[in-house]
Design an enzyme around this catalytic site. Sequence first.
Site, PDB file in Angstrom:
ATOM      1  NE  ARG A   1       1.097  -3.942  11.901  1.00  0.00           N
ATOM      2  CZ  ARG A   1       2.241  -3.965  11.392  1.00  0.00           C
ATOM      3  NH1 ARG A   1       3.215  -4.510  12.202  1.00  0.00           N
ATOM      4  NH2 ARG A   1       2.532  -3.425  10.391  1.00  0.00           N
TER       5      ARG A   1
ATOM      6  NE  ARG B   1      -5.253  -0.406   9.729  1.00  0.00           N
ATOM      7  CZ  ARG B   1      -4.303   0.221   9.446  1.00  0.00           C
ATOM      8  NH1 ARG B   1      -3.913   1.169   8.623  1.00  0.00           N
ATOM      9  NH2 ARG B   1      -2.714  -0.063  10.094  1.00  0.00           N
TER      10      ARG B   1
ATOM     11  NE  ARG C   1       6.506  -2.773   6.654  1.00  0.00           N
ATOM     12  CZ  ARG C   1       5.297  -2.614   6.805  1.00  0.00           C
ATOM     13  NH1 ARG C   1       4.638  -1.886   5.729  1.00  0.00           N
ATOM     14  NH2 ARG C   1       4.952  -2.817   7.956  1.00  0.00           N
TER      15      ARG C   1
ATOM     16  CE  LYS D   1      -2.592  -0.073   3.741  1.00  0.00           C
ATOM     17  NZ  LYS D   1      -2.248  -1.513   4.471  1.00  0.00           N
TER      18      LYS D   1
ATOM     19  NE  ARG E   1       5.603  -0.109  10.481  1.00  0.00           N
ATOM     20  CZ  ARG E   1       4.310   0.004   9.775  1.00  0.00           C
ATOM     21  NH1 ARG E   1       4.293   0.446   8.582  1.00  0.00           N
ATOM     22  NH2 ARG E   1       3.313  -0.389  10.444  1.00  0.00           N
TER      23      ARG E   1
END
Length: 230
Positions: free
Chosen positions: A173, A93, A130, A17, A162
């Site tokens: 998540r 969300r 990531r 995204k 992160r």
Amino acid sequence: MVSGVRLVVLGKQGAGKGTQCVRLSHHYVVPHVSTGDMLRAAVKSRTPLGERAQADMDRGDLVSDELIMEMVRQRLTRADAQSRGFVLDGCPRTTAQAETLDEILLPETLDMVVNLEVPTHAVLRRLAARRVCEDCGTNYSVSSPPAIRGTCDVCGGEVVQREDDTEEAITRRLELYARQTAPLLDFYRKAHLLATVNGTGSADMVTRRVVRAIDRQLMDDRGRPRSEGD
Ligand code: AMP
């Protein structure tokens, strides 16, 4: 005449995204509004909003709808988003957020909601690899790092993993996404705004698919492509 484009991009964490939203914001010349980036900036500069959001974010839980939508309302009522539109990343969300977003946009409406579809096994692999710039939010990965190790190509900030990209927080998540965010697909399908796009393959390939889907929808709605001449 309606100006700009108002887009929402949905997809599991790790579906690409962030990367696609940056590209779409350049392509359609609209601001990229990422609720995750805004929250991380608020946490970093220790604003009251950041202090309220931090514990939820660290656990991988959703921040309250009220807090998020007040932040989004403030951002989307600024002049650039009002005149050009926006690409909204990470919001809504929940269905409650989608309803509030509709109210914020009145008398206008969203032009389109893009659902980037990537299988779960692929997003787990992407999330573990990531890396992200702490300052500007540019995404990298272990296989596609910045030119100088640990330093962002765009702004020189520090490129890190992160804090919420731990296996535990990622699993949480993804479960949350399935439970709370997937009903949004129905919400937008019923509103005839949803286009599901295959999010696998290279970033360039995905961008081409997404732009094609958006332009097709905008041409249907408006009789001509919005990316040219508006
Ligand atoms: P993201 O970068 O979009 O994955 O967002 C990082 C974290 O910020 C999420 O795990 C949530 O804790 C919080 N967050 C971002 N956007 C929202 C939203 N629209 N509603 C609730 N929480 C959000």
